[in-house]
Design an enzyme around this catalytic site. Structure first.
Site, mmCIF file in Angstrom:
data_model
loop_
_atom_site.group_PDB
_atom_site.id
_atom_site.type_symbol
_atom_site.label_atom_id
_atom_site.label_comp_id
_atom_site.label_asym_id
_atom_site.label_seq_id
_atom_site.Cartn_x
_atom_site.Cartn_y
_atom_site.Cartn_z
ATOM 1 N N GLU A 177 10.361 1.629 10.289
ATOM 2 C CA GLU A 177 11.325 2.800 9.963
ATOM 3 C C GLU A 177 10.636 3.973 9.839
ATOM 4 O O GLU A 177 9.894 4.334 9.141
ATOM 5 C CB GLU A 177 12.218 2.473 8.507
ATOM 6 C CG GLU A 177 13.443 3.038 8.241
ATOM 7 C CD GLU A 177 13.180 4.565 7.602
ATOM 8 O OE1 GLU A 177 12.918 5.522 8.245
ATOM 9 O OE2 GLU A 177 13.053 4.637 6.512
ATOM 10 N N CYS B 99 13.853 11.187 5.805
ATOM 11 C CA CYS B 99 13.846 10.740 7.391
ATOM 12 C C CYS B 99 15.003 10.983 7.922
ATOM 13 O O CYS B 99 15.146 11.214 9.181
ATOM 14 C CB CYS B 99 13.281 9.192 7.333
ATOM 15 S SG CYS B 99 14.406 8.177 6.442
ATOM 16 N N LYS C 270 0.745 -1.171 -0.086
ATOM 17 C CA LYS C 270 -0.017 0.241 0.017
ATOM 18 C C LYS C 270 0.680 1.110 -0.107
ATOM 19 O O LYS C 270 1.672 1.772 0.973
ATOM 20 C CB LYS C 270 -0.932 -0.022 1.206
ATOM 21 C CG LYS C 270 -2.040 1.062 0.943
ATOM 22 C CD LYS C 270 -2.560 1.661 2.045
ATOM 23 C CE LYS C 270 -1.420 3.090 2.414
ATOM 24 N NZ LYS C 270 -1.912 4.055 1.665
ATOM 25 N N GLU D 209 10.217 16.170 14.237
ATOM 26 C CA GLU D 209 10.440 15.965 13.139
ATOM 27 C C GLU D 209 9.741 16.778 12.147
ATOM 28 O O GLU D 209 8.418 16.808 12.202
ATOM 29 C CB GLU D 209 10.336 14.753 12.512
ATOM 30 C CG GLU D 209 10.715 14.516 10.921
ATOM 31 C CD GLU D 209 10.405 12.820 10.710
ATOM 32 O OE1 GLU D 209 11.458 12.361 9.795
ATOM 33 O OE2 GLU D 209 9.573 12.233 11.082
ATOM 34 N N GLY E 293 7.438 5.370 7.842
ATOM 35 C CA GLY E 293 6.595 6.471 7.993
ATOM 36 C C GLY E 293 6.771 7.009 9.146
ATOM 37 O O GLY E 293 7.907 6.996 9.825
ATOM 38 N N SER E 294 5.727 7.780 9.653
ATOM 39 C CA SER E 294 5.835 8.512 10.960
ATOM 40 C C SER E 294 6.055 7.767 12.307
ATOM 41 O O SER E 294 5.490 6.544 12.190
ATOM 42 C CB SER E 294 4.658 9.624 11.096
ATOM 43 O OG SER E 294 3.473 8.832 11.560
ATOM 44 N N THR E 295 6.656 8.201 13.109
ATOM 45 C CA THR E 295 6.661 7.414 14.503
ATOM 46 C C THR E 295 5.205 7.393 15.099
ATOM 47 O O THR E 295 5.072 6.273 15.710
ATOM 48 C CB THR E 295 7.788 8.329 15.562
ATOM 49 O OG1 THR E 295 8.860 8.255 15.084
ATOM 50 C CG2 THR E 295 7.506 7.806 16.961
ATOM 51 N N GLU E 296 4.355 8.128 15.015
ATOM 52 C CA GLU E 296 3.151 8.101 15.701
ATOM 53 C C GLU E 296 2.285 7.069 14.959
ATOM 54 O O GLU E 296 1.634 6.218 15.668
ATOM 55 C CB GLU E 296 2.248 9.607 15.452
ATOM 56 C CG GLU E 296 2.872 10.933 16.273
ATOM 57 C CD GLU E 296 4.248 10.988 15.998
ATOM 58 O OE1 GLU E 296 4.912 11.400 16.987
ATOM 59 O OE2 GLU E 296 4.714 11.078 14.812
ATOM 60 N N VAL E 297 2.378 6.735 13.724
ATOM 61 C CA VAL E 297 1.767 5.918 13.119
ATOM 62 C C VAL E 297 2.300 4.574 13.283
ATOM 63 O O VAL E 297 1.614 3.627 13.463
ATOM 64 C CB VAL E 297 1.446 6.132 11.359
ATOM 65 C CG1 VAL E 297 0.933 4.944 10.624
ATOM 66 C CG2 VAL E 297 0.514 7.404 11.258
ATOM 67 N N GLY E 298 3.640 4.453 13.145
ATOM 68 C CA GLY E 298 4.332 3.342 13.557
ATOM 69 C C GLY E 298 3.971 2.679 15.017
ATOM 70 O O GLY E 298 3.807 1.658 15.417
#
Length: 504
Positions: free
Chosen positions: A274, A308, A199, A404, A252-257
């Site tokens: 990552e 990143c 995706k 970030e 992607g972002s830390t929040e989504v991760g």
């Protein structure tokens, strides 16, 4: 300045693909979303729609995962010998190589990036990635060993291990290096015999769809590769939570991760994350300024800061601080903004107006805090252009210096000793990359050991190689991509024990 890409400049192949109808790629076929939903694709240089993509529903996600699961047990894929998987990967590399220019043009229109960057990193680097990883297909091995089993001294045993594909991989890629990241996640899947549902980011899905077509053209069996387009909050979430997925590979972002890690833990899915970064770039007392000043500028302004590992925190020894700050500001002010297809452009637009507004909020917050800010202005007119910013005099704990930003925004600080620099460098929740600039090898070694980052560069920044594992410390991620480690992360190891008859 010219603000919009000129579509008359692109090749007929790129133009034809841009204007073609785009569906989801499931089980070797293109199909529309089951409910007919679509998403607009916008050129960041103009803000105008250039295409529409399908917006996958729960039914579509289920179909894609189902196709990947079926392919995982299809004898055409399961029984394929390693050398044949390698040959398919090399054929895919050749197919991409034959379309480097059109793929770069599509990516530039979709992402807004400079054509030189999309050609080098989004079109050419995937070719090298596939060729490197292809060699691993025939080099995946277990081990044999003599076992002691000391509690059964009169019996003899031997042990062995064997690697198997981890299963169905859900790969979710970001919008900043779209095709490159898609191939980085696809290559180890093919080498190890896994299957994948990819995706891509909804903003930049076009080249992933063309990649799927090329996979079919070179003969990769149906269902091995599936591409679903859609929003992260819906299609992405449904893919992560699907019980048919064995491993999640997310950039992607830390929040989504963090949310992905929580979701994966509920069903014990394997995952590789990552995530974000706030990478320090340290210019020591012994640095070569002729090398370090342009190095620092391009560490943050390359790809408009949308990296990143961007060197967004510049730490400079007090002896050189004024000279370095002046030099970087001079470079920033000289950069020519413009559309990605214009070869004269040195800095392209940001990915979207919404993203530009987020970047601007961080710079405005630094101004409000009394920092000395040069640049950092939204450009009037079409597109999402933003001038490169240099921020000095900001508290190192200020959110603009800690979060970030993912844009062309550099925060500069001075230090008086290596110990102070190391403390400042590690004073962040992130740990993806860092660089140290010095002519003293002992100094470089001290920093290398002390910096809390997955990758530490010496007298360079943001250089990645396919043979070198890449990943982050702290809140910058879990697991590794690239290199041997990135391939083996797509396998599961099974141990065996064999009893031997007693010697007569």
């Amino acid at each position: 300045m010219t603000t919009a890409n000129d579509l008359s400049q692109i090749s007929e192949k790129a133009r034809s693909f841009i204007h073609s109808q785009k569906g989801l790629f499931i089980d070797g076929q293109s199909r529309p979303a089951s409910d007919g939903s679509t998403i607009s694709v916008v050129d960041p240089s103009s803000g105008e729609e250039i295409a529409r993509i399908a917006d996958a529903s729960a039914q579509d996600v289920d179909a894609a995962v189902g196709a990947a699961r079926r392919a995982l047990t299809d004898r055409a894929w399961v029984d394929m010998q390693p050398y044949r998987r390698e040959a398919l990967m090399l054929a895919l590399a050749a197919a991409i190589e034959a379309e480097v220019e059109s793929l770069a043009e599509i990516e530039t229109l979709n992402s807004g990036k400079l054509i030189a960057n999309t050609r080098l990193f989004d079109a050419e680097l995937p070719v090298h990635s596939l060729r490197y990883v292809a060699g691993w297909a025939s080099r995946l091995n277990g081990e044999t060993m003599n076992l002691s089993v000391p509690y059964l001294p009169d019996l003899r045993f031997s042990g062995f291990t064997k690697r198997y594909p981890v299963g169905v991989v859900a790969a979710i890629t970001p919008w900043n290096v779209p095709l490159c990241m898609a191939v980085w996640k696809l290559a180890p899947v093919l080498a190890t015999g896994c299957t994948i549902v990819l995706k891509p980011a909804e903003q930049t899905s076009l080249t992933a769809l063309r990649l799927a077509e090329l996979c079919a053209e070179v003969g990769i069996p149906d269902g091995v590769i599936n591409v679903i387009t859609g929003r992260g909050a819906s299609a992405g979430r449904m893919l992560v939570e699907h019980p048919g997925v064995d491993k999640i590979n997310f950039t992607g972002s830390t929040e989504v991760g963090r949310g992905i890690a929580i979701s994966a833990a509920r069903s014990f899915k394997k995952y590789n994350l990552e995530l974000g970064g706030k990478s320090p770039l340290i210019i020591t007392e012994t640095a070569d300024l002729d090398q370090a000043i342009p190095g620092a500028a391009w560490a943050i302004y390359g790809n408009s800061g949308q990296n990143c590992c961007a060197g967004s925190r510049m730490l400079v020894h007090e002896k050189h601080y004024d000279a370095v700050l002046s030099g970087v500001r001079e470079i920033a002010a000289s950069l020519q903004l413009g559309p990605g297809l214009d070869p004269a452009s040195q800095l392209a637009p940001l990915s979207s107006r919404m993203h530009r507004d987020r970047v601007a909020l961080h710079v405005d917050a630094a101004r409000a805090a009394g920092a000395d800010v040069s640049g950092g202005e939204a450009v009037d007119g079409p597109g999402s252009y933003f001038t490169p910013a240099v921020i000095a005099g900001l508290d190192p704990d200020h959110p603009t210096a800690q979060e970030e930003i993912f844009g062309p925004v550099l925060c500069a600080f001075s230090f008086t000793s290596d110990e102070e620099a190391i403390t400042l460098a590690n004073q962040t929740r992130f740990g993806l990359g860092a660089s140290v600039w010095t002519r003293d090898i002992d100094c470089a070694d001290r920093y290398f050991d002390a910096l809390q980052a997955g990758t530490v560069w010496i007298n360079t920044h943001n250089i990645l190689d396919l043979a070198l594992p890449f990943g982050g410390d702290k809140e910058s991620g879990v697991g590794l991509e690239l290199g041997r480690e990135g391939v083996l992360a797509h396998t599961k190891l099974r141990s065996g024990v064999k009893a031997h008859p007693k010697m007569r």
